[in-house]
Every structure is written in structure tokens, then in C-alpha cells.
Design an enzyme around this catalytic site. Structure first.
Site, PDB file in Angstrom:
ATOM      1  CB  CYS A   1      20.069  21.623  59.895  1.00 24.47           C
ATOM      2  SG  CYS A   1      20.930  21.673  58.545  1.00 24.47           S
ATOM      3  CG  ASP A   2      16.287  20.962  65.342  1.00 24.41           C
ATOM      4  OD1 ASP A   2      16.315  19.481  65.388  1.00 24.41           O
ATOM      5  OD2 ASP A   2      16.048  21.655  66.194  1.00 24.41           O
ATOM      6  N   PRO A   3      14.463  19.083  61.482  1.00 22.54           N
ATOM      7  CG  PRO A   3      14.596  17.755  59.581  1.00 22.54           C
ATOM      8  CD  PRO A   3      15.453  18.563  60.445  1.00 22.54           C
TER       9      PRO A   3
END
Length: 467
Positions: free
Chosen positions: A251-253
Site C-alpha cells: 500500500c505504498d507504491p
């Protein structure tokens, strides 16, 4: 005009105010009061700049547009300075904002992109302090709530409480990295750094060194002979697989965490996925509703869009929810998001609506399941990458999503069926649906290729030669 200026000011103010929760301010020994004071001062200066600089200029004039751009730039630079000075969670939000090319003014995204690769480092003590600051977050949010009564912030506190300890547990990050590498092992273009467990602890993580260009750096890809469309398509495949099929999502692209590199030996382009501290695990029921919602969005089935949006907590705000998920206008959602690419006028409409509907957006975020929050953040970051690569709303991305949704729903239906006949029927329907997608993809490829043009020309010639 005053109303619009206030919305612009509120957007900028909320950006800095929203993340005040990450800093302790009751204990002067931790210097939290300095961070809060800095953030409040920045908010006040940005708000004052918007209100005074545009007050006496006719709305819509060339002078107004020029001055507005200058205010955007000054405000973005102040936000960047605030992020660098306060560090911690302020850096996180700055990185997120820097990736929202399709949503925020260019002055903001261009200025904040530097945080993707040149963020200042924080000490371990500064990072761990964030975890201990629950009381400070809640009291400060009550203050912000008084200043901005339209905004709902408490969901941010809840998510921070849950996610920050996980992000700071490096053993958890190592396990996530190995899990996603195994889960997506069939994608030979994906590279995840190897973890050296014998040299790692909860506070220290040693992993394989990997380097490459940032995934939103189109110029780097062109210089190194990397196909931009292929990278965008493969990144979409990765996330469709994570979200719809596996329910385990990185969830941190942001671009600093997703690199690309061409392998000298094979000539293949690799996607390197870094920073595995923040993952969202989706429940089966949530994942199925989310799959069916995206299927309805792709098919422009408005009844099912409404049904599954409501099941996911959107209520009467389901049109806004659909627009947030797709980053498209409501008109495009009704027409079919796979029909036409995003136009310049639609881009302007999306940006304008983001400011105009900010109170409704924050209310919606307060109502949806907590699992949805990180998915929305992930969607924002992925759309920002697509925007930078000029590959937004491509047909291939929707086809890949459709495939994953079909597979996920079929697998779920088979698991719930005790009839051999029914399971065979589900498998046959799945195979036919996937075959239809493959056939349509072949048609699109032929339509866009030289071979396709020759075939069309030949068929046209044969048609005319018969008369």
C-alpha cells in the site's frame, strides 16, 4: 470568487493540518510544540496568501491565472519546507501528494516530488515518538476540527495507531517482502530484494541492494530502451493480482518505492518493489464486493455500481465514491470508463471537484470500511504513476482487472459450492469469460498494429472488388 478562494485555501490548509496528528505537543521536552507551531504557522501563511493575493483580481482573467499559479508555487514550497522540517508522517503525506499529478495543480506535484528520492532522514527516536503520541493526536484533531468544522479527521488517528507500529517492525517488513515475492513468483518481471535474516532484527533489516530509475520517470525509460506501456501494464497486473485475487496489498507504491531497470543479460524490463512495511489484508467478503464493484464500473452497470458502493459504506455518496475509485468524472463513469481516455477538460473537472467536494470526501472516508482507506491511497499513487507515463485509462489495464475479478469471483463461488456439477459450470463460465477477454485483447492489438491495418485494407479491397 471568494467562495472558490476559500476552498483553495481550505485544500492547502487541510493538507498541512490533516497530518498534525503525527506530532506530540503536550510535552515540551519532546519539542512537539515546535512542530505544531510550525505547522499552524504554515497553514496560516498559506491561507492568508490565497485570500489576499487573489482578492482584488477579476476571476478568470489572465492576471488571475498567473497570480494563482504563483500562489500555488509559494504554497507548495512552504509545504515542502514544512515536511522537511517536521519529518516523520509529514514526509509520508508529502510523498503521497507529489504523486497526485491527475488531481493537484502542477506546482504542488512538481515541488513535492523531490520527497520521493531526497527525503530527509529521521532518527529512530523521532520515528518511535510518533507511536507514543495518541493523546496529542486526538487533542490536536479536536482543535483542527474547530477550525475546519466540515472535515472529519478521526479515521486518520485510528489508521495511524494501527499502521505505524507495523511499519516500524522490520521483521514484519521482511516477512511481507518474502510473502509477496512467493505470492507473485509467476511474474518473472517482478524483483523483490532478498532478506538476510541472520543479520536482521526488529530494529535492523538487511536486504539485497537493488537500483533503477523511478517508475514515473518516462525520460529514464526512453533513454534505457524500456517500453513505458509494458511497465504500466505490468504494474497494473501486479496490483490487480494483489488486490482482487490474493487480498494482500502493498500500500505504498509511491515512485520512490517502485523502480524499473532493464536486465543487460535478457533485455527484459524489471519492476523492483521496495519498502514492504505497509500492507493491507482484505477480508474475503470485502474483496468480493470490491471485485463486483469494479466489474460493474467497467461494464457501466449503474445499478450494480450503486449496490456494491452502498455495501462498501458509500451510502448516498456512491457517485462520488465511484469517481474517487476511478479518478474519472461521473459522466465518464456512466458512459464507461474503458471507452475513452481522460481528456484535458475532464482533468480540469476532476481537479475542480476535488476541492469543491472536500467535505463530502472526508465524510465518505470516515464511513467506508477501514480496509478501503489504504486501497484508496494505493489507487491515488498508481493513478499518479499512470498520469506521469501518459498511460491513464488504457484498455489493457481494464482487461487485466477484469481477468483478475473473474478469477477471484469464480474461485470464491467454487469454494462455496458442494455440487460437482455447479463447480464445473462455474469453471466453464470462467473459461468462456476469460476467452472473450483474450479475443477482445487480440482485436485491440490487431486494430493498433501494422498487420491489423493490412488485414483491414485487404478486407476493404475484397469488399469493393466484388462490386
Amino acid at each position: 470568487m471568494a467562495r472558490m478562494v476559500l476552498k483553495l485555501a481550505s485544500l492547502a490548509a487541510a493538507t498541512s493540518g490533516i497530518y498534525l496528528y503525527g506530532n506530540k505537543f503536550l510535552d515540551p521536552n519532546d519539542f512537539g510544540v515546535v512542530r505544531v507551531g510550525r505547522a499552524i504557522a504554515t497553514t496560516a501563511v498559506i491561507t492568508y496568501d490565497y485570500l489576499t493575493s487573489l482578492r482584488s483580481v477579476p476571476y478568470g482573467s489572465e492576471e488571475y491565472d498567473f497570480l494563482k499559479s504563483q500562489v500555488h508555487l509559494r504554497s507548495a514550497e512552504r509545504l515542502r519546507e514544512l515536511c522537511c522540517a517536521n519529518r516523520g508522517t509529514f514526509i509520508k503525506v508529502g510523498q503521497h501528494l507529489g504523486a497526485l499529478d491527475y488531481l493537484l495543480p502542477e506546482e504542488y506535484t512538481r515541488t513535492l516530488k523531490v520527497l520521493h528520492s531526497q527525503a530527509p532522514q529521521s532518527t529512530r527516536q523521532e520515528i518511535e515518538q510518533v507511536i507514543r503520541e495518541d493523546l496529542g493526536k486526538e487533542v490536536l484533531l479536536l482543535v483542527v476540527k474547530q477550525i475546519f468544522p466540515d472535515f472529519e479527521f478521526m479515521w486518520l488517528v485510528e489508521e495511524a495507531k494501527k499502521n505505524l507500529p507495523l511499519e516500524l517492525d522490520f521483521l514484519n517488513e521482511g516477512r511481507n517482502a518474502e510473502k509477496v515475492a512467493h505470492m507473485l513468483k509467476n511474474f518473472d518481471f517482478l524483483k523483490v530484494p532478498r532478506i538476510y535474516w541472520e543479520l536482521s532484527t526488529r530494529r535492523v533489516l538487511l536486504m539485497e541492494f537493488m537500483e533503477g530509475g523511478q517508475v514515473n520517470d518516462r525520460a529514464y525509460m526512453e533513454r534505457n530502451g524500456i517500453n513505458v506501456n509494458e511497465i504500466s501494464r505490468n504494474l497494473g497486473r501486479l496490483y490487480s493480482e494483489m488486490i482482487f485475487v490474493n487480498g494482500f496489498v502493498h500500500c505504498d507504491p509511491h515512485p520512490g518505492n517502485v523502480l524499473v531497470k532493464k536486465c543487460p543479460a535478457s533485455g527484459k524490463a524489471h519492476i523492483i518493489l521496495l519498502d514492504h512495511g505497509l500492507y493491507q489484508v482484505l477480508s474475503e467478503s470485502f474483496r468480493m464486493d470490491y471485485c463486483r464493484l469494479w466489474q460493474a464500473l467497467i461494464k457501466a452497470d449503474m445499478k450494480r455500481v450503486q449496490k456494491y458502493s452502498r455495501r462498501l459504506g458509500a451510502g448516498d455518496l456512491y457517485p462520488l465514491f465511484a469517481c474517487m475509485l476511478t479518478a474519472r468524472s461521473w459522466e465518464s463513469v456512466n458512459r464507461g470508463i474503458d471507452r475513452l481516455p481522460v481528456s484535458a477538460s475532464e482533468d480540469v473537472e476532476i481537479r475542480s471537484n476535488a476541492a469543491a467536494y472536500l467535505p463530502q470526501i472526508t465524510r465518505l472516508l470516515n464511513n467506508v470500511p477501514r480496509q478501503m482507506l489504504l486501497l484508496l491511497k494505493t489507487n491515488d499513487l498508481l493513478r499518479g504513476i499512470e498520469s506521469a507515463l501518459h498511460t491513464r485509462a488504457s484498455a489493457s489495464s481494464f482487461l487485466n482487472m477484469s481477468r483478475c475479478c473473474i478469477r477471484a469471483v469464480s474461485t470464491y463461488q467454487r469454494s462455496k459450492s458442494h455440487s460437482l456439477y455447479r463447480r464445473a459450470q462455474i469453471s466453464l463460465t470462467e473459461a468462456l469469460s476469460l476467452w472473450q477477454i483474450n479475443l477482445y485483447e487480440l482485436f485491440l492489438w490487431l486494430k493498433g498494429s501494422q498487420l491489423g491495418n493490412w488485414v483491414i485494407a485487404l478486407l476493404s479491397w475484397m469488399h469493393h472488388s466484388t462490386y
